[in-house]
Motif scaffolding. Sequence first.
Motif, PDB file in Angstrom:
ATOM      1  N   GLY A  51       0.805  -1.218   0.000  1.00 53.15           N
ATOM      2  CA  GLY A  51       0.000   0.000   0.000  1.00 53.15           C
ATOM      3  C   GLY A  51       0.840   1.271   0.000  1.00 53.15           C
ATOM      4  O   GLY A  51       0.330   2.349  -0.300  1.00 53.15           O
TER       5      GLY A  51
ATOM      6  N   PHE B 182      -1.620   5.445  -3.927  1.00 49.23           N
ATOM      7  CA  PHE B 182      -2.495   6.255  -3.080  1.00 49.23           C
ATOM      8  C   PHE B 182      -3.904   6.375  -3.641  1.00 49.23           C
ATOM      9  O   PHE B 182      -4.758   7.032  -3.051  1.00 49.23           O
ATOM     10  CB  PHE B 182      -1.894   7.650  -2.850  1.00 49.23           C
ATOM     11  CG  PHE B 182      -1.740   8.447  -4.115  1.00 49.23           C
ATOM     12  CD1 PHE B 182      -2.758   9.283  -4.549  1.00 49.23           C
ATOM     13  CD2 PHE B 182      -0.589   8.345  -4.880  1.00 49.23           C
ATOM     14  CE1 PHE B 182      -2.633  10.010  -5.728  1.00 49.23           C
ATOM     15  CE2 PHE B 182      -0.459   9.074  -6.057  1.00 49.23           C
ATOM     16  CZ  PHE B 182      -1.478   9.900  -6.476  1.00 49.23           C
ATOM     17  N   ASP B 183      -4.147   5.750  -4.786  1.00 48.23           N
ATOM     18  CA  ASP B 183      -5.481   5.811  -5.388  1.00 48.23           C
ATOM     19  C   ASP B 183      -5.764   4.512  -6.132  1.00 48.23           C
ATOM     20  O   ASP B 183      -4.908   3.618  -6.194  1.00 48.23           O
ATOM     21  CB  ASP B 183      -5.615   7.031  -6.309  1.00 48.23           C
ATOM     22  CG  ASP B 183      -4.652   7.041  -7.487  1.00 48.23           C
ATOM     23  OD1 ASP B 183      -3.926   6.031  -7.705  1.00 48.23           O
ATOM     24  OD2 ASP B 183      -4.605   8.051  -8.202  1.00 48.23           O
TER      25      ASP B 183
ATOM     26  N   LYS C  24       0.837  -2.306   4.552  1.00 46.50           N
ATOM     27  CA  LYS C  24       0.319  -0.942   4.707  1.00 46.50           C
ATOM     28  C   LYS C  24      -1.161  -0.870   4.318  1.00 46.50           C
ATOM     29  O   LYS C  24      -1.623   0.074   3.692  1.00 46.50           O
ATOM     30  CB  LYS C  24       1.165   0.059   3.941  1.00 46.50           C
ATOM     31  CG  LYS C  24       2.604   0.102   4.436  1.00 46.50           C
ATOM     32  CD  LYS C  24       3.364   1.276   3.905  1.00 46.50           C
ATOM     33  CE  LYS C  24       4.767   1.232   4.496  1.00 46.50           C
ATOM     34  NZ  LYS C  24       5.568   2.353   4.110  1.00 46.50           N
TER      35      LYS C  24
ATOM     36  N   LYS D 102      -3.102   2.219   5.489  1.00 47.17           N
ATOM     37  CA  LYS D 102      -2.950   3.372   4.602  1.00 47.17           C
ATOM     38  C   LYS D 102      -3.875   3.216   3.400  1.00 47.17           C
ATOM     39  O   LYS D 102      -4.562   4.163   3.010  1.00 47.17           O
ATOM     40  CB  LYS D 102      -1.498   3.502   4.140  1.00 47.17           C
ATOM     41  CG  LYS D 102      -1.272   4.616   3.132  1.00 47.17           C
ATOM     42  CD  LYS D 102       0.148   4.556   2.562  1.00 47.17           C
ATOM     43  CE  LYS D 102       0.370   5.570   1.476  1.00 47.17           C
ATOM     44  NZ  LYS D 102      -0.479   5.456   0.308  1.00 47.17           N
ATOM     45  N   SER D 103      -3.918   2.003   2.840  1.00 46.50           N
ATOM     46  CA  SER D 103      -4.791   1.750   1.692  1.00 46.50           C
ATOM     47  C   SER D 103      -6.254   1.934   2.074  1.00 46.50           C
ATOM     48  O   SER D 103      -7.042   2.451   1.284  1.00 46.50           O
ATOM     49  CB  SER D 103      -4.575   0.337   1.147  1.00 46.50           C
ATOM     50  OG  SER D 103      -3.273   0.185   0.648  1.00 46.50           O
TER      51      SER D 103
ATOM     52  N   HIS E 135      -7.410   3.995   4.169  1.00 44.51           N
ATOM     53  CA  HIS E 135      -7.657   5.449   4.174  1.00 44.51           C
ATOM     54  C   HIS E 135      -7.674   5.993   2.742  1.00 44.51           C
ATOM     55  O   HIS E 135      -8.583   6.732   2.354  1.00 44.51           O
ATOM     56  CB  HIS E 135      -6.582   6.159   5.006  1.00 44.51           C
ATOM     57  CG  HIS E 135      -6.691   7.644   4.943  1.00 44.51           C
ATOM     58  ND1 HIS E 135      -7.662   8.345   5.641  1.00 44.51           N
ATOM     59  CD2 HIS E 135      -5.974   8.566   4.257  1.00 44.51           C
ATOM     60  CE1 HIS E 135      -7.529   9.628   5.379  1.00 44.51           C
ATOM     61  NE2 HIS E 135      -6.518   9.788   4.542  1.00 44.51           N
ATOM     62  N   ASP E 136      -6.662   5.621   1.963  1.00 44.45           N
ATOM     63  CA  ASP E 136      -6.537   6.128   0.587  1.00 44.45           C
ATOM     64  C   ASP E 136      -7.714   5.730  -0.290  1.00 44.45           C
ATOM     65  O   ASP E 136      -8.113   6.475  -1.188  1.00 44.45           O
ATOM     66  CB  ASP E 136      -5.252   5.606  -0.068  1.00 44.45           C
ATOM     67  CG  ASP E 136      -3.984   6.160   0.547  1.00 44.45           C
ATOM     68  OD1 ASP E 136      -4.040   7.176   1.283  1.00 44.45           O
ATOM     69  OD2 ASP E 136      -2.915   5.562   0.296  1.00 44.45           O
ATOM     70  N   LEU E 137      -8.246   4.539  -0.056  1.00 38.37           N
ATOM     71  CA  LEU E 137      -9.354   4.010  -0.865  1.00 38.37           C
ATOM     72  C   LEU E 137     -10.639   3.998  -0.042  1.00 38.37           C
ATOM     73  O   LEU E 137     -11.507   3.154  -0.225  1.00 38.37           O
ATOM     74  CB  LEU E 137      -9.008   2.607  -1.364  1.00 38.37           C
ATOM     75  CG  LEU E 137      -7.738   2.507  -2.211  1.00 38.37           C
ATOM     76  CD1 LEU E 137      -7.380   1.060  -2.484  1.00 38.37           C
ATOM     77  CD2 LEU E 137      -7.867   3.293  -3.498  1.00 38.37           C
TER      78      LEU E 137
ATOM     79  N   ALA F  28     -12.355   8.713  -1.756  1.00 35.63           N
ATOM     80  CA  ALA F  28     -12.020   8.091  -3.040  1.00 35.63           C
ATOM     81  C   ALA F  28     -13.233   7.361  -3.619  1.00 35.63           C
ATOM     82  O   ALA F  28     -13.470   7.399  -4.831  1.00 35.63           O
ATOM     83  CB  ALA F  28     -10.852   7.127  -2.862  1.00 35.63           C
TER      84      ALA F  28
END
Length: 126
Positions: free
Chosen positions: A6, A10-11, A60, A63-64, A66-68, A72
């Motif tokens: 991850g 970030f997207d 991670k 983090k993924s 959050h990012d996805l 998003a």
Amino acid sequence: MIVINGGHFFDLAGFYEEVSEVLMKNADWKVGTLDGFDDILYGGFGVFEPHEEIELIWKKSGKSGHDLGFEATREFYERKIKQGKPFNIEMIREKLNELIAQKGQTLFDILVEIIESHQNIKLILD
């Protein structure tokens, strides 16, 4: 053992690039849709064969998540609504409304569900 990191994206587009690189080395096409991602998890397109037992570690993953996450996913649905055909706009609006009401899945949730739907893949969120 296969690792998705991850930290490398970030997207959703970056996720597709990561899984294309990790899961489809030497393949002549790349993942670009949720359905395409599901398809490669059946195996035979890259680094593992159909029905082969694999362990997929998503480093991670927080983090993924959050990012996805919400933003998003909202943008993902809004783009599809704006584009219109060939998408089922009514269904996408419903999914967007569920998301806004905090009853719907995020892109991260959808990706995890896709992975977990494959009985031969053991997903480890790290």
